[in-house]
Design a protein around this motif. Structure first.
Motif, PDB file in Angstrom:
ATOM      1  N   TRP A  19      29.087  14.831 -36.355  1.00 29.58           N
ATOM      2  CA  TRP A  19      30.495  14.555 -36.544  1.00 29.58           C
ATOM      3  C   TRP A  19      31.291  15.840 -36.660  1.00 29.58           C
ATOM      4  O   TRP A  19      32.485  15.855 -36.751  1.00 29.58           O
ATOM      5  CB  TRP A  19      30.754  13.649 -37.747  1.00 29.58           C
ATOM      6  N   THR A  20      30.596  16.933 -36.664  1.00 28.64           N
ATOM      7  CA  THR A  20      31.293  18.182 -36.896  1.00 28.64           C
ATOM      8  C   THR A  20      31.814  18.763 -35.595  1.00 28.64           C
ATOM      9  O   THR A  20      31.292  18.490 -34.537  1.00 28.64           O
ATOM     10  CB  THR A  20      30.355  19.205 -37.520  1.00 28.64           C
ATOM     11  N   ALA A  21      32.830  19.579 -35.749  1.00 31.19           N
ATOM     12  CA  ALA A  21      33.377  20.203 -34.566  1.00 31.19           C
ATOM     13  C   ALA A  21      33.330  21.712 -34.615  1.00 31.19           C
ATOM     14  O   ALA A  21      32.866  22.355 -33.704  1.00 31.19           O
ATOM     15  CB  ALA A  21      34.808  19.758 -34.408  1.00 31.19           C
ATOM     16  N   PRO A  22      33.774  22.252 -35.711  1.00 30.01           N
ATOM     17  CA  PRO A  22      34.220  23.604 -35.935  1.00 30.01           C
ATOM     18  C   PRO A  22      33.657  24.780 -35.147  1.00 30.01           C
ATOM     19  O   PRO A  22      33.056  25.574 -35.693  1.00 30.01           O
ATOM     20  CB  PRO A  22      33.880  23.858 -37.409  1.00 30.01           C
ATOM     21  N   HIS A 151      32.644  18.581 -45.715  1.00 26.85           N
ATOM     22  CA  HIS A 151      33.857  18.816 -44.912  1.00 26.85           C
ATOM     23  C   HIS A 151      35.089  18.422 -45.731  1.00 26.85           C
ATOM     24  O   HIS A 151      34.982  17.619 -46.672  1.00 26.85           O
ATOM     25  CB  HIS A 151      33.819  18.065 -43.566  1.00 26.85           C
ATOM     26  N   SER A 153      37.400  16.627 -44.780  1.00 25.09           N
ATOM     27  CA  SER A 153      37.768  15.236 -44.508  1.00 25.09           C
ATOM     28  C   SER A 153      37.447  14.337 -45.702  1.00 25.09           C
ATOM     29  O   SER A 153      37.984  13.233 -45.820  1.00 25.09           O
ATOM     30  CB  SER A 153      37.037  14.708 -43.262  1.00 25.09           C
ATOM     31  N   ARG A 175      26.992  23.337 -46.477  1.00 22.61           N
ATOM     32  CA  ARG A 175      25.994  22.681 -45.625  1.00 22.61           C
ATOM     33  C   ARG A 175      24.726  23.496 -45.591  1.00 22.61           C
ATOM     34  O   ARG A 175      24.775  24.712 -45.424  1.00 22.61           O
ATOM     35  CB  ARG A 175      26.512  22.546 -44.184  1.00 22.61           C
ATOM     36  N   GLN A 189      37.120  25.120 -44.678  1.00 22.73           N
ATOM     37  CA  GLN A 189      37.776  24.314 -43.650  1.00 22.73           C
ATOM     38  C   GLN A 189      39.221  24.059 -44.030  1.00 22.73           C
ATOM     39  O   GLN A 189      39.586  24.101 -45.217  1.00 22.73           O
ATOM     40  CB  GLN A 189      37.081  22.960 -43.496  1.00 22.73           C
ATOM     41  N   GLU A 191      42.035  21.041 -43.201  1.00 16.21           N
ATOM     42  CA  GLU A 191      42.235  19.705 -42.654  1.00 16.21           C
ATOM     43  C   GLU A 191      43.735  19.471 -42.533  1.00 16.21           C
ATOM     44  O   GLU A 191      44.497  19.929 -43.376  1.00 16.21           O
ATOM     45  CB  GLU A 191      41.659  18.707 -43.676  1.00 16.21           C
ATOM     46  N   CYS A 272      39.355  16.810 -33.783  1.00 17.97           N
ATOM     47  CA  CYS A 272      40.546  16.064 -34.209  1.00 17.97           C
ATOM     48  C   CYS A 272      40.563  14.684 -33.563  1.00 17.97           C
ATOM     49  O   CYS A 272      39.700  14.361 -32.749  1.00 17.97           O
ATOM     50  CB  CYS A 272      41.804  16.832 -33.807  1.00 17.97           C
ATOM     51  N   PHE A 293      43.045  16.479 -38.043  1.00 21.58           N
ATOM     52  CA  PHE A 293      42.218  17.515 -37.416  1.00 21.58           C
ATOM     53  C   PHE A 293      41.508  18.305 -38.511  1.00 21.58           C
ATOM     54  O   PHE A 293      41.894  18.260 -39.686  1.00 21.58           O
ATOM     55  CB  PHE A 293      43.068  18.477 -36.564  1.00 21.58           C
ATOM     56  N   GLY A 294      40.448  19.005 -38.129  1.00 20.89           N
ATOM     57  CA  GLY A 294      39.757  19.875 -39.074  1.00 20.89           C
ATOM     58  C   GLY A 294      39.270  21.118 -38.363  1.00 20.89           C
ATOM     59  O   GLY A 294      38.728  21.029 -37.252  1.00 20.89           O
TER      60      GLY A 294
HETATM   61  N1  PHE Z   1      35.522  16.842 -40.483  1.00 13.71           N
HETATM   62  C1  PHE Z   1      35.205  17.207 -39.129  1.00 13.71           C
HETATM   63  C2  PHE Z   1      34.112  18.295 -39.170  1.00 13.71           C
HETATM   64  O1  PHE Z   1      33.782  18.806 -40.197  1.00 13.71           O
HETATM   65  C3  PHE Z   1      36.408  17.711 -38.353  1.00 13.71           C
HETATM   66  C4  PHE Z   1      37.480  16.661 -38.154  1.00 13.71           C
HETATM   67  C5  PHE Z   1      38.491  16.517 -39.076  1.00 13.71           C
HETATM   68  C6  PHE Z   1      37.466  15.847 -37.039  1.00 13.71           C
HETATM   69  C7  PHE Z   1      39.482  15.555 -38.891  1.00 13.71           C
HETATM   70  C8  PHE Z   1      38.464  14.901 -36.826  1.00 13.71           C
HETATM   71  C9  PHE Z   1      39.458  14.759 -37.757  1.00 13.71           C
HETATM   72  O2  PHE Z   1      33.595  18.654 -38.170  1.00 13.71           O
END
Ligand code: PHE
Length: 427
Positions: A19-22, A151, A153, A175, A189, A191, A272, A293-294
């Motif tokens: 689920w992470t993007a960063p 996160h 979020s 993490r 992070q 958000e 996001c 978004f994050g």
């Molecule tokens: N929480 C997600 C992460 O840690 C990032 C994210 C935040 C994605 C908000 C969508 C909306 O990778």
């Protein structure tokens, strides 16, 4: 050589969870920004995340507590609230951008408790019980139901529930992960969430699932999200090439990742999406729609300041801190080229061996002089049915030369403890 490798490896910085993007880009331009600090926006109660600097809060005697003392000691440092720290400087620059947007005031939160519940961090965000990000091999648990947030979020639902319509939320997140120049078990992070005015979303009333996804209103939100974040990138990096990819997060739909082109390479910058209607329902805001978004602040800072090693953010060394001042983005001048010391360790692994346990054990013994740990060899003996792994540990201090004797002594401790605690058979 070392430096460019480190910066390139930022591309693979994406944490293991899906689920992470960063990941984050970087930039050559040396901009002087007119950031005026932390008070420009409609602000939540004064920030002092340092009140969490009490290791005993994180070291419960719960049998499933997996927070080691060296991690507990990091909490509450509040790097994101320090005006002259690169993490604080980037955060302020992001805030500055959001304060310039016409529609809405963004409330700033930066001092939430880093201990959150599994409900906040996962359930409220539709992250399923069997998601790997919830596993103790990836996450620091205080008890079975409380943990160090993985996160920011994790704070979405509480702020939505409290009635916030637009907010930014910055904080330290934790993490369990691999060890190299761009991974550290604690990072920061930011958000952002924006709900749209009810009048603008009239046409979306009662729509869910596919019908909602296909609605004009959902498209309007996604367009606004993309335009807002493209503007943020231009604010941080100057005009830069960007591209959007579809992504997946359980708490947004549709979901996207943004990449920007840096030194000829596409680098992932943030995750996001349009807030999932079930997240809004859970937060008692079913009448509203919006985006979230994050992004990871270390990644942005490593690129903008050309900081080659993520451990530097945590140093107390004045040679680091004297280089940075509020509102200024400058190229970091490396003050050390101390040589690395490499040590290999090979062992037969038992059933259920967790690599992150081994990484953490080494950092627990040798601290931040562990620069990198990599698997360099692996084989299975078919007769014994056993697997052997060989890891190379790179030891390097950013502040001083290491002696062979001290590293030998540390390596010996690692060998003993890994056998004792993880049940491996050192070869
Ligand atoms: N929480 C997600 C992460 O840690 C990032 C994210 C935040 C994605 C908000 C969508 C909306 O990778």
């Amino acid at each position: 050589m070392k430096i460019s490798t480190a910066i390139l490896s930022i591309t693979s910085l994406s944490p293991a969870h899906s689920w992470t993007a960063p990941a984050i880009p970087r930039f050559t331009s040396r901009t002087k920004v007119s950031t005026t600090g932390f008070t420009q926006l409609h602000s939540a109660p004064p920030s002092s995340s340092t009140k969490y600097a009490d290791p005993s809060r994180y070291l419960s005697d719960h049998p499933n507590n997996n927070v080691p003392p060296h991690i507990a000691a990091l909490v509450g440092k509040g790097l994101h609230t320090r005006p002259n720290h690169p993490i604080g400087i980037i955060r302020a620059k992001i805030q500055e951008y959001f304060s310039s947007l016409p529609h809405q005031d963004f409330t700033i939160y930066d001092a939430e408790d880093p201990i959150v519940t599994t409900t906040q961090c996962f359930d409220d965000l539709r992250i399923p019980p069997d998601h790997p990000g919830r596993s103790p091999s990836d996450t620091y648990y205080i008890t079975d139901t409380t943990l160090l947030r993985t996160h920011t979020s994790a704070h979405q639902s509480e702020h939505l529930r409290s009635g916030a319509d637009a907010f930014l939320c910055a904080g330290d997140v934790y993490r369990r992960d691999e060890i190299d120049a761009s991974h550290y078990p604690a990072f920061h992070q930011l958000e952002g969430v924006r709900l749209f005015p009810v009048e603008e979303m009239k046409g979306a009333e009662g729509k869910e699932g596919q019908e909602w996804l296909e609605s004009e209103e959902c498209k309007v939100i996604a367009e606004d999200l993309k335009a807002t974040l493209e503007g943020l990138m231009d604010h941080l990096f100057g005009e830069t090439e960007k591209r959007w990819n579809e992504d997946y997060f359980p708490f947004t739909s549709p979901s996207y990742e943004l990449e920007i082109k840096y030194q000829g390479e596409w680098l992932e910058v943030l995750g996001c999406g349009v807030v999932h209607e079930e997240v809004l329902q859970t937060s008692d805001r079913a009448d509203r729609r919006g985006w979230a978004f994050g992004l990871g602040l270390e990644r942005l800072a490593m690129i903008l300041f050309e900081i080659p090693d993520i451990r530097l953010f945590w140093t107390e060394d004045q040679r680091f801190h004297s280089q940075f001042a509020s509102g200024e983005i400058v190229k970091f001048e490396s003050y050390s080229k101390y040589p690395p010391v490499y040590k290999d360790i090979a062992f037969w692994i038992p059933e259920g061996f967790v690599e992150n346990d081994f990484f953490e054990l080494a950092r627990g013994i040798a601290g931040d002089i562990v620069e990198k740990m990599e698997l360099i060899d692996e084989f299975t003996n078919p007769k014994k049915g056993k697997t052997s792994k060989c890891y190379r540990i790179t030891y390097r201090s950013m502040d001083r030369s290491l002696t062979n004797e001290e590293i030998d002594a540390l390596q010996m401790q690692v060998r003993e403890k890994v056998a004792e605690d993880l049940g491996v058979e050192v070869r």
